[in-house]
Scaffold this active site. Sequence first.
Site, PDB file in Angstrom:
ATOM      1  N   TYR A 135      40.822  29.859  38.607  1.00 24.34           N
ATOM      2  CA  TYR A 135      41.890  30.608  37.946  1.00 24.34           C
ATOM      3  C   TYR A 135      41.728  32.115  38.114  1.00 24.34           C
ATOM      4  O   TYR A 135      42.699  32.867  38.052  1.00 24.34           O
ATOM      5  CB  TYR A 135      41.929  30.277  36.452  1.00 24.34           C
ATOM      6  CG  TYR A 135      42.471  28.904  36.120  1.00 24.34           C
ATOM      7  CD1 TYR A 135      42.772  27.980  37.117  1.00 24.34           C
ATOM      8  CD2 TYR A 135      42.676  28.525  34.810  1.00 24.34           C
ATOM      9  CE1 TYR A 135      43.264  26.723  36.822  1.00 24.34           C
ATOM     10  CE2 TYR A 135      43.169  27.261  34.489  1.00 24.34           C
ATOM     11  CZ  TYR A 135      43.466  26.372  35.502  1.00 24.34           C
ATOM     12  OH  TYR A 135      43.949  25.130  35.192  1.00 24.34           O
ATOM     13  N   LYS A 190      32.233  18.242  39.944  1.00 21.84           N
ATOM     14  CA  LYS A 190      32.644  17.537  41.170  1.00 21.84           C
ATOM     15  C   LYS A 190      31.624  17.878  42.246  1.00 21.84           C
ATOM     16  O   LYS A 190      31.947  18.343  43.349  1.00 21.84           O
ATOM     17  CB  LYS A 190      34.068  17.946  41.562  1.00 21.84           C
ATOM     18  CG  LYS A 190      34.711  17.039  42.632  1.00 21.84           C
ATOM     19  CD  LYS A 190      34.856  15.598  42.187  1.00 21.84           C
ATOM     20  CE  LYS A 190      35.585  14.780  43.268  1.00 21.84           C
ATOM     21  NZ  LYS A 190      35.535  13.333  42.987  1.00 21.84           N
ATOM     22  N   ASP A 222      36.742  12.980  38.043  1.00 20.83           N
ATOM     23  CA  ASP A 222      37.675  11.861  38.146  1.00 20.83           C
ATOM     24  C   ASP A 222      37.224  10.689  37.268  1.00 20.83           C
ATOM     25  O   ASP A 222      38.034  10.045  36.606  1.00 20.83           O
ATOM     26  CB  ASP A 222      37.864  11.428  39.602  1.00 20.83           C
ATOM     27  CG  ASP A 222      36.577  11.423  40.410  1.00 20.83           C
ATOM     28  OD1 ASP A 222      35.521  11.802  39.873  1.00 20.83           O
ATOM     29  OD2 ASP A 222      36.630  11.051  41.601  1.00 20.83           O
ATOM     30  N   ASP A 246      40.847  22.502  31.493  1.00 19.96           N
ATOM     31  CA  ASP A 246      42.277  22.612  31.207  1.00 19.96           C
ATOM     32  C   ASP A 246      42.920  21.229  31.265  1.00 19.96           C
ATOM     33  O   ASP A 246      43.680  20.829  30.372  1.00 19.96           O
ATOM     34  CB  ASP A 246      42.912  23.552  32.231  1.00 19.96           C
ATOM     35  CG  ASP A 246      44.338  23.942  31.886  1.00 19.96           C
ATOM     36  OD1 ASP A 246      44.844  23.510  30.835  1.00 19.96           O
ATOM     37  OD2 ASP A 246      44.946  24.686  32.676  1.00 19.96           O
ATOM     38  N   ASP A 250      43.871  18.499  27.789  1.00 16.58           N
ATOM     39  CA  ASP A 250      45.241  18.044  27.548  1.00 16.58           C
ATOM     40  C   ASP A 250      45.314  16.517  27.560  1.00 16.58           C
ATOM     41  O   ASP A 250      46.084  15.910  26.802  1.00 16.58           O
ATOM     42  CB  ASP A 250      46.194  18.623  28.592  1.00 16.58           C
ATOM     43  CG  ASP A 250      46.634  20.043  28.248  1.00 16.58           C
ATOM     44  OD1 ASP A 250      46.088  20.605  27.284  1.00 16.58           O
ATOM     45  OD2 ASP A 250      47.513  20.584  28.934  1.00 16.58           O
TER      46      ASP A 250
END
Length: 357
Positions: A135, A190, A222, A246, A250
């Site tokens: 980001y 990851k 994942d 993020d 959610d």
Amino acid sequence: MKIAILPGDGIGPEIVEQAVHVLKALDEQFEMETAPVGGAGYEASGHPLPEATLKLAQDADAVLFGSVGDWKYDTLERALRPEQAILGLRKNLKLFANLRPAILYPELAGASTLKPEVVSGLDILIIRELTGDIYFGQPRGVRECPDGPFKGEREGFDTMRYAETEIRRIAHVAFQTAQKRGKRLTSVDKANVLETFQFWKDIVTDVHREYPDVALDHMYVDNAAMQLVRAPKKFDVIVTGNMFGDILSDAAAMLTGSIGMLPSASLDANNKGLYEPSHGSAPDIAGKGIANPLATILSAAMMLRYSLNKAEQADRIEAAVKTVLAQGLRTPDIYEAGTTKVGTAEMGQAVVAALAR
């Protein structure tokens, strides 16, 4: 104690208004000052984070934030879009640790999209690094592709990067938080694909040596997403990077029945923080009086606990929310048969009334 009130756009003003009512009902000596931010900031001064708003946030002891964004600003250049306000606040206030609890109240077990036996008793905390990762990494932009099979074409690119200090400080927050809970921490990465997250994994493993009483496990993002849906109660505290955090927070929001129930805190090294609901501005329902204010009210409770050293008052607010839910009051996002549907203001008034008991 000074609180900067930044309502923002969409449903932001409606839900923040109810949180302010709750704070005023505590009979504390808070100085609260309101300023425009996001689209409202752009309308007021031509920038989503006006200088006066930033100064107010910097001078305050804590920031209560609503939401930013509206489709009508989508044609603006990226630097002027409402979402830049929250990124600017995180950067300028050095808010690197985002705490997002996902708690399923017993009364809302039926509102979750998962079976009650899978989510009943859920109480997890996601700690998201907030100022690094893809980001904020540079360079980024659109350019002519310099190599590979599409050389010469236009391409968009971003840079994922983390410095060792960034990883260490969020790891310390995560381990210390885990010590106060169930002494279990899951670091999500990851590492099998990304060098950035192999580095993340190595540093988190090294920091773990300082916290031998905390059980640490590592999980690919994942798999973490799958396990959040399959067996969410296997988690206690999760720590991860900006982008993964993020997305996962959610996803965790829906385990609780509605993202309208999820508060959050974004803290600096001294526990000064910005507090906001985890949901967005929802312009499609703005002004209709049906938004759920409980995430914002619970964010105010987190503000009292983490930044203003008023844990007892935070407990009072959280207890009042539980009382209101036990009374069967529901905004449309958490409504189910047999409960009473109420609007934004009615829900806020009910929490204030519960505080008075």
